[in-house]
Design a protein around this motif. Sequence first.
Motif, PDB file in Angstrom:
ATOM      1  N   ASP A 207      81.632 -32.729  72.022  1.00  9.83           N
ATOM      2  CA  ASP A 207      80.785 -33.592  70.878  1.00  9.83           C
ATOM      3  C   ASP A 207      79.415 -33.018  70.636  1.00  9.83           C
ATOM      4  O   ASP A 207      78.944 -33.045  69.417  1.00  9.83           O
ATOM      5  CB  ASP A 207      81.022 -35.049  71.050  1.00  9.83           C
ATOM      6  CG  ASP A 207      82.368 -35.657  70.691  1.00  9.83           C
ATOM      7  OD1 ASP A 207      83.134 -34.585  70.170  1.00  9.83           O
ATOM      8  OD2 ASP A 207      82.692 -36.631  71.051  1.00  9.83           O
ATOM      9  N   ALA A 208      78.598 -32.528  71.586  1.00  9.20           N
ATOM     10  CA  ALA A 208      77.411 -32.126  71.537  1.00  9.20           C
ATOM     11  C   ALA A 208      77.051 -30.568  71.081  1.00  9.20           C
ATOM     12  O   ALA A 208      76.212 -30.361  70.984  1.00  9.20           O
ATOM     13  CB  ALA A 208      76.544 -32.290  73.050  1.00  9.20           C
ATOM     14  N   GLY A 209      78.434 -30.245  70.722  1.00  7.07           N
ATOM     15  CA  GLY A 209      78.326 -28.799  70.225  1.00  7.07           C
ATOM     16  C   GLY A 209      78.336 -27.683  71.014  1.00  7.07           C
ATOM     17  O   GLY A 209      77.615 -26.373  71.083  1.00  7.07           O
ATOM     18  N   LEU A 210      78.467 -28.171  72.598  1.00 14.07           N
ATOM     19  CA  LEU A 210      78.237 -27.050  73.742  1.00 14.07           C
ATOM     20  C   LEU A 210      79.418 -26.414  74.398  1.00 14.07           C
ATOM     21  O   LEU A 210      79.633 -25.756  75.202  1.00 14.07           O
ATOM     22  CB  LEU A 210      77.618 -27.993  75.001  1.00 14.07           C
ATOM     23  CG  LEU A 210      76.449 -28.581  74.373  1.00 14.07           C
ATOM     24  CD1 LEU A 210      75.779 -29.072  76.036  1.00 14.07           C
ATOM     25  CD2 LEU A 210      75.320 -27.657  74.197  1.00 14.07           C
ATOM     26  N   GLY A 211      80.174 -26.304  73.091  1.00 14.46           N
ATOM     27  CA  GLY A 211      81.634 -25.671  73.621  1.00 14.46           C
ATOM     28  C   GLY A 211      81.651 -24.347  72.913  1.00 14.46           C
ATOM     29  O   GLY A 211      80.707 -24.058  72.493  1.00 14.46           O
ATOM     30  N   PRO A 212      82.745 -23.484  73.266  1.00 14.72           N
ATOM     31  CA  PRO A 212      83.828 -23.716  74.284  1.00 14.72           C
ATOM     32  C   PRO A 212      83.518 -23.752  75.434  1.00 14.72           C
ATOM     33  O   PRO A 212      82.606 -23.147  75.979  1.00 14.72           O
ATOM     34  CB  PRO A 212      84.850 -22.811  73.678  1.00 14.72           C
ATOM     35  CG  PRO A 212      83.973 -21.775  73.131  1.00 14.72           C
ATOM     36  CD  PRO A 212      82.719 -22.103  72.805  1.00 14.72           C
ATOM     37  N   LEU A 213      84.427 -24.230  76.456  1.00 11.94           N
ATOM     38  CA  LEU A 213      84.325 -24.300  77.820  1.00 11.94           C
ATOM     39  C   LEU A 213      85.496 -24.251  78.457  1.00 11.94           C
ATOM     40  O   LEU A 213      86.641 -24.623  78.049  1.00 11.94           O
ATOM     41  CB  LEU A 213      83.285 -25.482  78.340  1.00 11.94           C
ATOM     42  CG  LEU A 213      83.956 -26.855  78.290  1.00 11.94           C
ATOM     43  CD1 LEU A 213      82.826 -27.784  78.927  1.00 11.94           C
ATOM     44  CD2 LEU A 213      83.516 -27.328  76.590  1.00 11.94           C
ATOM     45  N   THR A 214      85.524 -23.608  79.783  1.00 14.98           N
ATOM     46  CA  THR A 214      86.782 -23.473  80.462  1.00 14.98           C
ATOM     47  C   THR A 214      87.142 -24.521  81.369  1.00 14.98           C
ATOM     48  O   THR A 214      86.048 -25.009  82.364  1.00 14.98           O
ATOM     49  CB  THR A 214      87.106 -22.239  81.140  1.00 14.98           C
ATOM     50  OG1 THR A 214      86.640 -21.247  80.001  1.00 14.98           O
ATOM     51  CG2 THR A 214      88.160 -21.980  81.765  1.00 14.98           C
ATOM     52  N   ALA A 215      88.344 -25.178  81.425  1.00 17.21           N
ATOM     53  CA  ALA A 215      88.451 -26.234  82.426  1.00 17.21           C
ATOM     54  C   ALA A 215      89.139 -25.596  83.625  1.00 17.21           C
ATOM     55  O   ALA A 215      90.088 -24.728  83.585  1.00 17.21           O
ATOM     56  CB  ALA A 215      89.475 -27.042  81.839  1.00 17.21           C
ATOM     57  N   GLN A 216      88.847 -25.868  85.170  1.00 17.92           N
ATOM     58  CA  GLN A 216      89.281 -25.719  86.088  1.00 17.92           C
ATOM     59  C   GLN A 216      89.128 -24.080  86.556  1.00 17.92           C
ATOM     60  O   GLN A 216      90.463 -23.370  86.724  1.00 17.92           O
ATOM     61  CB  GLN A 216      90.803 -26.099  86.492  1.00 17.92           C
ATOM     62  CG  GLN A 216      90.839 -27.720  86.239  1.00 17.92           C
ATOM     63  CD  GLN A 216      89.809 -28.180  87.429  1.00 17.92           C
ATOM     64  OE1 GLN A 216      89.828 -27.765  88.724  1.00 17.92           O
ATOM     65  NE2 GLN A 216      89.469 -29.243  86.874  1.00 17.92           N
ATOM     66  N   HIS A 217      88.008 -23.550  86.260  1.00 18.58           N
ATOM     67  CA  HIS A 217      87.832 -22.019  86.545  1.00 18.58           C
ATOM     68  C   HIS A 217      87.784 -21.584  87.659  1.00 18.58           C
ATOM     69  O   HIS A 217      87.129 -22.362  88.693  1.00 18.58           O
ATOM     70  CB  HIS A 217      86.719 -21.825  85.511  1.00 18.58           C
ATOM     71  CG  HIS A 217      86.223 -19.994  85.730  1.00 18.58           C
ATOM     72  ND1 HIS A 217      86.941 -19.466  84.862  1.00 18.58           N
ATOM     73  CD2 HIS A 217      85.106 -19.675  86.221  1.00 18.58           C
ATOM     74  CE1 HIS A 217      86.294 -18.165  85.254  1.00 18.58           C
ATOM     75  NE2 HIS A 217      85.496 -18.388  86.210  1.00 18.58           N
ATOM     76  N   GLU A 218      88.432 -20.469  88.122  1.00 19.63           N
ATOM     77  CA  GLU A 218      88.390 -20.171  89.419  1.00 19.63           C
ATOM     78  C   GLU A 218      87.122 -19.017  89.441  1.00 19.63           C
ATOM     79  O   GLU A 218      87.067 -18.134  88.843  1.00 19.63           O
ATOM     80  CB  GLU A 218      89.670 -19.383  89.817  1.00 19.63           C
ATOM     81  CG  GLU A 218      90.631 -20.338  90.060  1.00 19.63           C
ATOM     82  CD  GLU A 218      91.724 -19.540  91.032  1.00 19.63           C
ATOM     83  OE1 GLU A 218      91.608 -18.418  91.163  1.00 19.63           O
ATOM     84  OE2 GLU A 218      92.941 -20.188  91.318  1.00 19.63           O
ATOM     85  N   VAL A 219      86.427 -19.305  90.330  1.00 21.41           N
ATOM     86  CA  VAL A 219      84.998 -18.417  90.730  1.00 21.41           C
ATOM     87  C   VAL A 219      85.448 -17.408  91.872  1.00 21.41           C
ATOM     88  O   VAL A 219      85.868 -17.791  92.533  1.00 21.41           O
ATOM     89  CB  VAL A 219      83.890 -19.068  90.785  1.00 21.41           C
ATOM     90  CG1 VAL A 219      82.539 -18.325  91.191  1.00 21.41           C
ATOM     91  CG2 VAL A 219      83.573 -20.176  89.921  1.00 21.41           C
ATOM     92  N   ARG A 220      85.326 -16.169  91.394  1.00 22.00           N
ATOM     93  CA  ARG A 220      85.545 -15.081  92.367  1.00 22.00           C
ATOM     94  C   ARG A 220      83.994 -14.278  92.415  1.00 22.00           C
ATOM     95  O   ARG A 220      83.468 -14.128  91.422  1.00 22.00           O
ATOM     96  CB  ARG A 220      86.620 -14.152  92.097  1.00 22.00           C
ATOM     97  CG  ARG A 220      87.907 -14.948  91.944  1.00 22.00           C
ATOM     98  CD  ARG A 220      89.230 -14.130  91.942  1.00 22.00           C
ATOM     99  NE  ARG A 220      90.476 -15.042  92.185  1.00 22.00           N
ATOM    100  CZ  ARG A 220      91.106 -15.176  93.322  1.00 22.00           C
ATOM    101  NH1 ARG A 220      90.249 -14.476  94.186  1.00 22.00           N
ATOM    102  NH2 ARG A 220      91.878 -15.956  93.342  1.00 22.00           N
ATOM    103  N   HIS A 221      83.814 -13.822  93.696  1.00 21.17           N
ATOM    104  CA  HIS A 221      82.578 -12.842  93.930  1.00 21.17           C
ATOM    105  C   HIS A 221      83.046 -11.664  94.852  1.00 21.17           C
ATOM    106  O   HIS A 221      83.530 -12.075  95.918  1.00 21.17           O
ATOM    107  CB  HIS A 221      81.477 -13.803  94.208  1.00 21.17           C
ATOM    108  CG  HIS A 221      80.218 -13.183  94.553  1.00 21.17           C
ATOM    109  ND1 HIS A 221      79.541 -12.602  93.467  1.00 21.17           N
ATOM    110  CD2 HIS A 221      79.529 -12.913  95.584  1.00 21.17           C
ATOM    111  CE1 HIS A 221      78.389 -11.700  93.778  1.00 21.17           C
ATOM    112  NE2 HIS A 221      78.348 -12.006  95.059  1.00 21.17           N
ATOM    113  N   GLY A 222      82.642 -10.654  94.543  1.00 19.42           N
ATOM    114  CA  GLY A 222      83.204  -9.368  95.391  1.00 19.42           C
ATOM    115  C   GLY A 222      84.608  -9.317  95.372  1.00 19.42           C
ATOM    116  O   GLY A 222      85.175  -8.935  96.716  1.00 19.42           O
ATOM    117  N   GLY A 223      85.644  -9.944  94.287  1.00 17.28           N
ATOM    118  CA  GLY A 223      86.900  -9.784  94.778  1.00 17.28           C
ATOM    119  C   GLY A 223      87.236 -11.063  95.545  1.00 17.28           C
ATOM    120  O   GLY A 223      88.471 -10.974  95.753  1.00 17.28           O
TER     121      GLY A 223
END
Length: 303
Positions: A207-223
């Motif tokens: 509602d604050a105009g801060l989308g789009p955003l992803t729910a339950q995102h998996e963060v990976r680093h270096g595979g």
Amino acid sequence: MAISARVPQRLSHLPFRGSRAVAAGLLTRTMLRGPTWLRLLPDVYVHRDAHRADDHRTWCEAVALRLPPDATLAGRSAAWLFGVDLLTPGDPVTALLPTTSRLRPHPRMSLVRSPLPEEDRTRFAGLPVTTALRTAFDLGRHGSRVEALVAVDALLRRRVVELPALRDYAAARARWPGSPLIREVLALAEPLSESPMETRLRLLLLDAGLGPLTAQHEVRHGGRFVARVDLAWPALRIAVEYDGDHHRERAHFRRDVARLNALRSAGWIVLRFTAADVLRHPEATVALVRQALAERHAATPTR
């Protein structure tokens, strides 16, 4: 002889119709007026040892005994029976009655009158309820926008209903009252949302105009897997999380510290909010997220 020894087994745990128990010779009217039995609703009684004042299941059982044959439990009561708790303490049982049915009001019942075709009625946990689709449809088209979205997200999360089927169901009833609300709710619905407060936080940011955003995102680093975050802007490596009371437990706190350090090592900004942040200080919450997004946008090279 103890009172419990004279209690018929079939009446010892669940509510029952007093008139039927008397007709079957299990009790007398005089016994029903004694201290062993509690009157919940007109002609509906329960054994005093089985009574829990705030047990919604007991009240659902009691109300079901009073319903006309073509009526059902519905709304948040049906959702509760399906395993989705949207109730607040002391909430009455919601019952849906066809427009031609009659039932005397009672403080422990919330009566809703609406068309109720046969295909919208079923039985679940031994009780008459609206089908899962009808339950989600009704909850998504009544009340406030945020509560409607919380209810639909919760039903989707528990897989009580599936989003495509609910959209088709709502589209086929586009002229029903509340249809504009449920169309908006279905456009915002997120089956991956893991809690009502997470839904509220996500809606606040959208509602604050801060989308789009992803729910339950998996963060990976270096595979390698680092963490799964509640809400994210993956391209900017910004995560927003809702912290419930369980995060204050010592073991959980230690895991949170290690997880947060791993996310920071992977280059992520993590903003964590509580219920008070979302409900009491929404402007400050939005401002913090907006600032983080602006900083990351400013630091991202343009091509």
